[in-house]
Design an enzyme around this catalytic site. Structure first.
Site, PDB file in Angstrom:
ATOM      1  N   ASN A   7       0.887  -1.125   0.062  1.00 26.85           N
ATOM      2  CA  ASN A   7       0.063  -0.034  -0.220  1.00 26.85           C
ATOM      3  C   ASN A   7       0.878   1.154   0.125  1.00 26.85           C
ATOM      4  O   ASN A   7       1.784   1.548   0.897  1.00 26.85           O
ATOM      5  CB  ASN A   7      -0.761  -0.160   1.211  1.00 26.85           C
ATOM      6  CG  ASN A   7      -1.569   1.317   1.448  1.00 26.85           C
ATOM      7  OD1 ASN A   7      -2.633   1.637   0.655  1.00 26.85           O
ATOM      8  ND2 ASN A   7      -1.487   2.212   2.338  1.00 26.85           N
ATOM      9  N   GLU A   8       0.955   1.863  -1.035  1.00 27.10           N
ATOM     10  CA  GLU A   8       1.629   3.149  -1.124  1.00 27.10           C
ATOM     11  C   GLU A   8       3.059   3.357  -1.069  1.00 27.10           C
ATOM     12  O   GLU A   8       3.635   4.456  -1.144  1.00 27.10           O
ATOM     13  CB  GLU A   8       0.799   4.263  -0.329  1.00 27.10           C
ATOM     14  CG  GLU A   8      -0.646   4.744  -0.430  1.00 27.10           C
ATOM     15  CD  GLU A   8      -1.250   5.522   0.378  1.00 27.10           C
ATOM     16  OE1 GLU A   8      -0.716   6.100   1.107  1.00 27.10           O
ATOM     17  OE2 GLU A   8      -2.516   5.807  -0.074  1.00 27.10           O
ATOM     18  N   ASP A   9       3.734   2.275  -1.206  1.00 27.15           N
ATOM     19  CA  ASP A   9       5.203   2.205  -1.148  1.00 27.15           C
ATOM     20  C   ASP A   9       5.733   3.049  -2.364  1.00 27.15           C
ATOM     21  O   ASP A   9       6.862   3.723  -2.032  1.00 27.15           O
ATOM     22  CB  ASP A   9       5.705   0.877  -0.705  1.00 27.15           C
ATOM     23  CG  ASP A   9       5.424   0.357   0.558  1.00 27.15           C
ATOM     24  OD1 ASP A   9       4.758   1.158   1.302  1.00 27.15           O
ATOM     25  OD2 ASP A   9       5.593  -0.834   0.839  1.00 27.15           O
TER      26      ASP A   9
END
Length: 854
Positions: free
Chosen positions: A429-431
């Site tokens: 998630n969102e890395d």
């Protein structure tokens, strides 16, 4: 040869603080499995962290060491058999001793462990099992300091979390408290066997015609004593197929099923679940059994070229049916996971299903969830998008860490791969978003994997190599997506892959009326905050309704909102849209929920408009952040910690109904020439479209009506379309017109409410009421005859008024009373019926609406 025996080690557990100066005494645990906060609360050694500001007072717990112990008798063990201690989950840095010998050391919350203790058993006395948990927080910081060359960058929590394979939300998030748990959070069992089944999994192929299913069942075994494996397939208790084959490390049998009963998402069909059972045999005697429920379905992620727009689609197709995946994101349902019951999981998933939602995304900062969660999704037809457990950070990728992550991924994918509900795995998630925004030098064109590990963003290797290989090996028929968001020219590319649309609330803080300009091919996150139910607020205030902090701007209520700058953001969106005041609390709560409901409904309505049929799937889904909370809090959730729906839950439910009608109002300016400010022809138009998510074409009539918001007078009524066909599974444009007023360009447009209706064979099947915006400019009249009348059989409430009323909420103080719909717009001449549950004659129903106190 003896059958495998499983003995739960769940009795006589005690705990104490291991590093307490002067020592500590053992106390009984509150339950098992458990964690330390639950046990400390049980003995009144800490206050409930969810009440008031108690979270601050319990931070010491996460920096201490804790010991759990129990004793158990040695079982009888036949010659040649082994005894295994199976730990399904230890949180997180655990040293396990049995009879004073270290038998296991762990450093991952997500990996179950098995230890052969055959030679460690005491045959003269009780066996003592002791588990000592070190502080994950302090161990995490130690690891950070050992790798100063790595850029320990993260959003939410602190950098120590990146070094620890533990649920990342335990470090605190912008919706959750920082509560560093530890303990035996999943069951511990003693297993005795000489041969056993270690896994049962299926390879499923449904042909394109959906008429034939090929199911290959694989039964993996351990030990050499068994001779055969019998595989049975059944449906609803009736045998479908059965075959017995010689036992092997992995024994496989192929079944061909004609006209299979297919598993469908909710609303598109049933959810039949076949049972696959493996029986391990030794000369005809049953040694071990294992069974799993599977669904037969053909699932695809479709990314094809689009007509008239750049990029590619991103939508899910189940059994050849394209699905517009309106749904929600999921975070863990509690900070203390062992107390989440199977019923609570089921109730949460039922809320999703009852809310007309198709998909739930298991977010990467939480957990590989309990079986009850996925079983509920399977049974109710909710599709699951599943992240691996990485979120909002630049994770390291050293050799030991990679080995641990590989184990973690393989064991959890193996555990979950039979669930038909899971239709996609995503790496994180969102890395990737963090790598872009923190300038970590991520170069998507560099395909040299060795370079990835040497870069400032080494976790790229985890997402594009390690996890990709795991999915290719174990679930080759399930799509794998490198991250969320990911695709195209960066994580914000709206034309390829998925996006997280946070330019409402975060980012550029756009008006939510502009959601149509913020669309993506699949919007896997977006949201707006609102206060929880007043009942929920009263539950976390130390003195309840009598608490001095029972007002919206109090320090305690602010404490129960973890979003940075939330005071400004909420005030911004409230001030831009509605007239509101901070007192009384009940009306302020209503105002935030109204604003959230308008915002989220706008997103679903405008984005679903872009689901325009084959080749024109310009938006394939919208997943709101988020369905649930992990504690009582003001957040983006549309249902609060106690499963109480906010008003947005109902507006989303209406937008995702099988048939809906949408409207938007646009202002068009036509200046006489490019220099003038005075001679501008302004037209305000409404655009109307219908969304038919069913699989049959629908013939409808469309009627448009209008009222003056100040007088309540009906000013327009016309059937604008007759016998109009709304093709199946798409949105269709219906009509566009100027806002109907008696005298154009005199300001009447800004006080005219327009409603549109769909009728089928004379019966109303959809309605939507469009108001001039912002709502704060309207001179709304207070109704003199607003009524919400409970039916004689107490099954519904009839709501009506003599003037247009915005956002009528029906409320009931009585516990156990729930509504099927809420926050409805009322116009003269209509009665809106709302289903009610748990009521009886005498139940008091009250109403609340916009500007009722102004």
């Amino acid at each position: 040869m003896v059958p495998r025996t499983v003995i739960p080690i769940d009795k006589n557990w005690q705990f104490k603080q291991a590093d307490k100066e002067g020592g500590d005494e053992y106390r009984a645990v509150s339950q098992f499995p458990t964690n330390v906060h639950l046990d400390l609360m049980h003995h009144d050694l800490i206050p409930d962290p969810f009440i008031g500001k108690n979270e601050t007072d319990v931070q010491w717990v996460g920096e201490a060491q804790w010991t759990y112990r129990t004793t158990f008798a040695s079982p009888e063990v036949a010659t040649g058999a082994k005894v295994i201690l199976a730990f399904e989950g230890l949180d997180t840095f655990a040293t396990v001793t049995m009879n004073d010998k270290v038998i296991l050391e762990t450093d991952s919350m997500f990996i179950p462990e098995r230890v052969d203790v055959t030679t460690h058993l005491s045959h003269s006395d009780e066996n003592e099992l002791v588990i000592t948990f070190d502080s994950a927080y302090l161990r995490g910081w130690s690891r950070v300091e050992q790798c100063p060359e790595h850029i320990w960058s993260c959003w939410n929590g602190d950098s120590s979390r990146l070094a620890v394979r533990k649920a990342q939300y335990h470090w605190g998030w912008d919706w959750g408290p920082a509560l560093l748990t530890c303990g035996p959070w999943r069951p511990v069992n003693l297993e005795i066997y000489d041969s056993r089944l270690t896994d049962l999994y299926m390879s499923i192929d449904i042909d394109e015609s959906l008429k034939r299913a090929k199911v290959i069942a694989h039964a993996a075994t351990e030990g050499t004593a068994a001779t055969h494996v019998r595989i049975d397939v059944s449906l609803n208790g009736k045998e479908v197929a059965s075959e017995t084959i010689p036992a092997a490390n992995t024994a496989s049998v192929t079944f061909h099923i004609s006209n299979p009963e297919l598993w469908y998402p909710i609303r598109y069909g049933k959810q039949p679940l076949y049972t696959i059972k493996a029986t391990l045999l030794s000369k005809g005697t049953t040694v071990d059994t294992m069974s799993k429920k599977i669904g037969l379905r053909r699932a695809r992620l479709v990314e094809h070229q689009l007509e008239d727009q750049p990029g590619t689609s991103f939508f899910f197709e189940i059994n050849n049916i394209p699905i517009f995946c309106g749904g929600s994101n999921w975070i863990p349902a509690d900070n203390f996971v062992p107390r989440i019951s199977p019923k609570r999981y089921r109730d949460w998933v039922k809320l999703v299903a009852d809310g007309n939602q198709f998909m739930i995304r298991v977010w990467g900062g939480g957990l590989y969830e309990e079986a009850a969660f996925y079983e509920a999704c399977d049974e109710m037809g909710i599709l699951v998008w599943h992240d691996f457990m990485f979120g909002c950070g630049n994770y390291p990728a050293g050799p030991k860490f990679l080995t641990s992550i590989d184990r973690e991924a393989r064991v959890n994918v193996t555990r979950l791969r039979h669930h038909p509900s899971i239709v996609l795995w995503a790496g994180n998630n969102e890395d990737y978003q963090l790598a872009e925004q923190e300038n970590l030098g991520y170069d998507p064109k560099d395909m040299n994997q060795d370079n990835w590990l040497k870069s400032k963003f080494p976790a790229r290797y985890i997402y594009e190599k390690l996890l990709a290989d795991v999915c290719k090996d174990l679930i080759p028929d399930v799509p794998y997506h490198y991250g969320s968001p990911w695709g195209g020219n960066g994580t914000t590319d709206p034309t390829i892959g998925d996006i997280h649309q946070w330019n409402v609330w975060h980012g550029s803080q756009e008006k939510y009326q502009n959601f149509d300009k913020l669309v993506g091919r699949f919007v896997s996150e977006f949201g707006m905050e609102a206060f929880p139910s007043v009942k929920t607020i009263d539950a976390y205030l130390p003195q309840g309704k009598n608490d001095l902090d029972r007002y919206p701007q109090s320090s305690t209520i602010d404490f129960h909102n973890k979003a940075a700058g939330h005071e400004r953001r909420l005030a911004l969106y409230l001030a831009e849209n509605i007239r509101y005041g901070p007192d009384p609390l009940e009306q302020y709560v209503y105002s935030t929920q109204l604003m959230q409901a308008e915002c989220l409904a706008s997103a679903y309505r405008l984005w679903k408009r872009e689901w325009r049929g084959p080749g024109r799937e310009y938006c394939g889904g919208a997943l709101v952040w988020q369905i649930n909370d992990c504690w009582p809090v003001t957040s983006w959730a549309i249902c609060d910690y106690y499963l109480r729906p906010k008003h947005a839950y109902y507006t989303v439910k209406r937008e995702m109904a099988p048939i809906s009608i949408g409207m938007t109002r646009r202002e068009h300016q036509y200046p006489k020439d490019k220099y003038t400010r005075a001679y501008i022809d302004t037209k305000i138009k409404v655009e109307i479209w219908g969304s038919n998510l069913m699989l049959q074409d629908l013939t409808v009539d469309c009627v448009v009506k209008a009222w003056d918001v100040e007088t309540g007078e009906e000013t327009f009524s016309k059937k604008v379309a007759s016998s109009l066909v709304l093709p199946s599974n798409r949105s269709t444009e219906i009509y566009a017109m100027d806002v109907p007023v008696s005298t154009p360009k005199t300001g009447l447009e800004s006080r005219t409410v327009v409603a549109s209706y769909l009728f089928q064979n004379g019966k109303q099947i959809a309605r939507y009421v469009n108001w001039p915006e912002p709502l704060k400019y309207l001179h709304l009249q207070k109704p003199k005859h607003l009524t919400a009348e409970l039916s004689s059989d107490a099954t519904h409430v009839a709501v009506k008024a003599e003037v247009p009323v915005k956002g009528v909420a029906v409320e009931c103080e009585q516990d156990g009373v729930t509504f099927d719909d809420n926050l409805v717009d009322i116009v003269p001449g209509e009665v809106v019926h709302i289903g009610i549950n748990g009521a009886s004659q005498g139940t008091i129903i009250t109403t609340r609406y916009l500007n009722m106190l102004s």
